[in-house]
Design a protein around this motif. Structure first.
Motif, PDB file in Angstrom:
ATOM      1  N   GLU A 118      -1.074  -4.704   1.193  1.00  0.00           N
ATOM      2  CA  GLU A 118       0.148  -5.022   0.457  1.00  0.00           C
ATOM      3  C   GLU A 118       1.408  -4.503   1.152  1.00  0.00           C
ATOM      4  O   GLU A 118       2.516  -4.902   0.796  1.00  0.00           O
ATOM      5  CB  GLU A 118       0.061  -4.457  -0.961  1.00  0.00           C
ATOM      6  CG  GLU A 118      -0.925  -5.200  -1.842  1.00  0.00           C
ATOM      7  CD  GLU A 118      -0.982  -4.649  -3.255  1.00  0.00           C
ATOM      8  OE1 GLU A 118      -0.055  -3.904  -3.649  1.00  0.00           O
ATOM      9  OE2 GLU A 118      -1.956  -4.949  -3.958  1.00  0.00           O
ATOM     10  N   LEU A 119       1.243  -3.649   2.150  1.00  0.00           N
ATOM     11  CA  LEU A 119       2.404  -3.195   2.917  1.00  0.00           C
ATOM     12  C   LEU A 119       2.844  -4.229   3.943  1.00  0.00           C
ATOM     13  O   LEU A 119       3.898  -4.071   4.578  1.00  0.00           O
ATOM     14  CB  LEU A 119       2.087  -1.869   3.624  1.00  0.00           C
ATOM     15  CG  LEU A 119       1.798  -0.676   2.714  1.00  0.00           C
ATOM     16  CD1 LEU A 119       1.503   0.563   3.552  1.00  0.00           C
ATOM     17  CD2 LEU A 119       2.954  -0.401   1.763  1.00  0.00           C
ATOM     18  N   GLU A 128       4.058  -3.133   7.451  1.00  0.00           N
ATOM     19  CA  GLU A 128       5.202  -2.245   7.669  1.00  0.00           C
ATOM     20  C   GLU A 128       4.713  -0.907   8.228  1.00  0.00           C
ATOM     21  O   GLU A 128       3.708  -0.356   7.784  1.00  0.00           O
ATOM     22  CB  GLU A 128       5.971  -2.001   6.370  1.00  0.00           C
ATOM     23  CG  GLU A 128       7.190  -1.111   6.570  1.00  0.00           C
ATOM     24  CD  GLU A 128       8.111  -1.044   5.366  1.00  0.00           C
ATOM     25  OE1 GLU A 128       9.176  -0.423   5.487  1.00  0.00           O
ATOM     26  OE2 GLU A 128       7.765  -1.612   4.307  1.00  0.00           O
ATOM     27  N   LEU A 181       5.930   1.383  -3.718  1.00  0.00           N
ATOM     28  CA  LEU A 181       6.883   0.310  -3.449  1.00  0.00           C
ATOM     29  C   LEU A 181       6.826  -0.770  -4.527  1.00  0.00           C
ATOM     30  O   LEU A 181       7.851  -1.380  -4.867  1.00  0.00           O
ATOM     31  CB  LEU A 181       6.614  -0.301  -2.082  1.00  0.00           C
ATOM     32  CG  LEU A 181       6.760   0.645  -0.879  1.00  0.00           C
ATOM     33  CD1 LEU A 181       6.470  -0.106   0.412  1.00  0.00           C
ATOM     34  CD2 LEU A 181       8.145   1.276  -0.828  1.00  0.00           C
ATOM     35  N   ALA A 182       5.640  -0.994  -5.082  1.00  0.00           N
ATOM     36  CA  ALA A 182       5.490  -2.028  -6.105  1.00  0.00           C
ATOM     37  C   ALA A 182       6.244  -1.695  -7.385  1.00  0.00           C
ATOM     38  O   ALA A 182       6.550  -2.601  -8.170  1.00  0.00           O
ATOM     39  CB  ALA A 182       4.009  -2.251  -6.414  1.00  0.00           C
ATOM     40  N   PHE A 197       0.942   4.281  -0.941  1.00  0.00           N
ATOM     41  CA  PHE A 197       2.245   3.752  -0.520  1.00  0.00           C
ATOM     42  C   PHE A 197       2.547   2.433  -1.216  1.00  0.00           C
ATOM     43  O   PHE A 197       3.663   2.201  -1.690  1.00  0.00           O
ATOM     44  CB  PHE A 197       2.282   3.544   0.997  1.00  0.00           C
ATOM     45  CG  PHE A 197       2.161   4.792   1.813  1.00  0.00           C
ATOM     46  CD1 PHE A 197       3.186   5.720   1.856  1.00  0.00           C
ATOM     47  CD2 PHE A 197       1.017   5.038   2.560  1.00  0.00           C
ATOM     48  CE1 PHE A 197       3.090   6.870   2.627  1.00  0.00           C
ATOM     49  CE2 PHE A 197       0.911   6.166   3.336  1.00  0.00           C
ATOM     50  CZ  PHE A 197       1.942   7.100   3.366  1.00  0.00           C
ATOM     51  N   ALA A 198       1.550   1.554  -1.273  1.00  0.00           N
ATOM     52  CA  ALA A 198       1.761   0.223  -1.839  1.00  0.00           C
ATOM     53  C   ALA A 198       2.189   0.290  -3.298  1.00  0.00           C
ATOM     54  O   ALA A 198       3.093  -0.442  -3.725  1.00  0.00           O
ATOM     55  CB  ALA A 198       0.485  -0.611  -1.697  1.00  0.00           C
ATOM     56  N   ARG A 199       1.563   1.166  -4.067  1.00  0.00           N
ATOM     57  CA  ARG A 199       1.910   1.268  -5.484  1.00  0.00           C
ATOM     58  C   ARG A 199       3.315   1.839  -5.673  1.00  0.00           C
ATOM     59  O   ARG A 199       4.024   1.446  -6.596  1.00  0.00           O
ATOM     60  CB  ARG A 199       0.889   2.127  -6.221  1.00  0.00           C
ATOM     61  CG  ARG A 199      -0.461   1.480  -6.436  1.00  0.00           C
ATOM     62  CD  ARG A 199      -0.350   0.155  -7.166  1.00  0.00           C
ATOM     63  NE  ARG A 199       0.466   0.281  -8.371  1.00  0.00           N
ATOM     64  CZ  ARG A 199       1.086  -0.721  -8.978  1.00  0.00           C
ATOM     65  NH1 ARG A 199       1.018  -1.932  -8.481  1.00  0.00           N
ATOM     66  NH2 ARG A 199       1.773  -0.515 -10.070  1.00  0.00           N
ATOM     67  N   HIS A 241      -2.839  -0.332   4.040  1.00  0.00           N
ATOM     68  CA  HIS A 241      -3.064  -1.194   2.876  1.00  0.00           C
ATOM     69  C   HIS A 241      -2.437  -2.571   3.106  1.00  0.00           C
ATOM     70  O   HIS A 241      -1.286  -2.669   3.553  1.00  0.00           O
ATOM     71  CB  HIS A 241      -2.463  -0.546   1.625  1.00  0.00           C
ATOM     72  CG  HIS A 241      -2.961  -1.145   0.357  1.00  0.00           C
ATOM     73  ND1 HIS A 241      -2.482  -2.335  -0.143  1.00  0.00           N
ATOM     74  CD2 HIS A 241      -3.914  -0.730  -0.530  1.00  0.00           C
ATOM     75  CE1 HIS A 241      -3.096  -2.617  -1.265  1.00  0.00           C
ATOM     76  NE2 HIS A 241      -3.963  -1.677  -1.528  1.00  0.00           N
ATOM     77  N   CYS A 249      -4.123   3.022  -2.192  1.00  0.00           N
ATOM     78  CA  CYS A 249      -2.963   2.189  -2.517  1.00  0.00           C
ATOM     79  C   CYS A 249      -1.698   3.019  -2.719  1.00  0.00           C
ATOM     80  O   CYS A 249      -0.723   2.530  -3.297  1.00  0.00           O
ATOM     81  CB  CYS A 249      -3.247   1.365  -3.771  1.00  0.00           C
ATOM     82  SG  CYS A 249      -3.616   2.391  -5.232  1.00  0.00           S
TER      83      CYS A 249
END
Length: 217
Positions: free
Chosen positions: A30-31, A34, A105-106, A101-103, A28, A99
């Motif tokens: 947004e990561l 990483e 962390l968000a 992982f991204a969500r 994704h 999403c």
């Protein structure tokens, strides 16, 4: 690095799709590039789960416990030793959202509890599906705890003492300890996984057992 732990007991039929979904989520944007490492914990597997997982780009770790608490803890420890800062937990029979992982962390919290969406109601009546949906809160602020959709910082995980050696409810017990320590927990339906309505789960009193009880109600 973000670490994903996937306990599995004889899941050759489903582990492939689970890993494909995890790889999509790991890419994704947004990561911001990483690294995400996926670790499948092979718990007393006698089938081709390990072979399929390895071909799918996952690390594999073998235990012989038939205990999901032990399996999750072993996977978490291995990823912590590799340098993970965040741990995400799911199961081998589910598919995470792109999403996922991204969500997590968000949310910017110490831990995240997401929701489970059933996408296949084969074998269930309309009344049984309605009974399930009436009792499940798919909304922000829910209070569901699923080991198959759980994330937390390594700091929080270690401070809480990690997963207990429990065959069931290891997820609930850990989240209760996080709460008792005053950790910030996000209860969000933006962090999602999809499952079928199978009733032959690997962990006693797990989600599949809940689905089976609907048939008996």
């Amino acid at each position: 690095m973000i670490g994903a732990v996937v306990p599995a007991h004889d899941e050759e039929a489903l582990i492939g799709r689970a890993l494909r979904a995890l790889r999509v989520a790991a890419a994704h944007p947004e990561l911001l590039g990483e690294e995400v490492r996926i670790l499948v914990v092979l718990d007393a597997c006698r089938d081709r789960t390990g072979e399929i997982a390895s071909r799918g780009g996952a690390q594999c770790l073998s235990v012989d416990a038939r205990n999901v608490g032990i399996a999750r803890a072993a996977g978490a420890q291995a990823l912590i030793e590799q340098g993970a800062r965040w741990l995400a937990f799911t199961d081998a029979d589910l598919m995470v959202a792109p999403c996922w992982f991204a969500r997590q962390l968000a949310c910017r919290t110490e831990a995240v509890c997401g929701v489970v969406e059933v996408d296949d109601w084969t074998g269930f009546s309309a009344e049984e599906r309605t009974a399930y949906e009436r009792g499940y809160v798919d909304a922000e602020g829910h209070r569901h705890i699923h080991g198959a959709n759980l994330g937390m910082s390594v700091r929080a995980y270690q401070e809480a003492g990690g997963f207990a050696r429990l065959r069931s409810h290891e997820d609930v017990e850990l989240v209760q300890r996080l709460h008792a320590l005053g950790m910030r927990i996000a209860w969000t339906n933006t962090v999602r996984v999809v499952t079928s309505s199978r009733q032959d789960g690997r962990a006693p009193e797990g989600f599949a057992s809940h689905m089976a009880r609907l048939k008996c109600a």
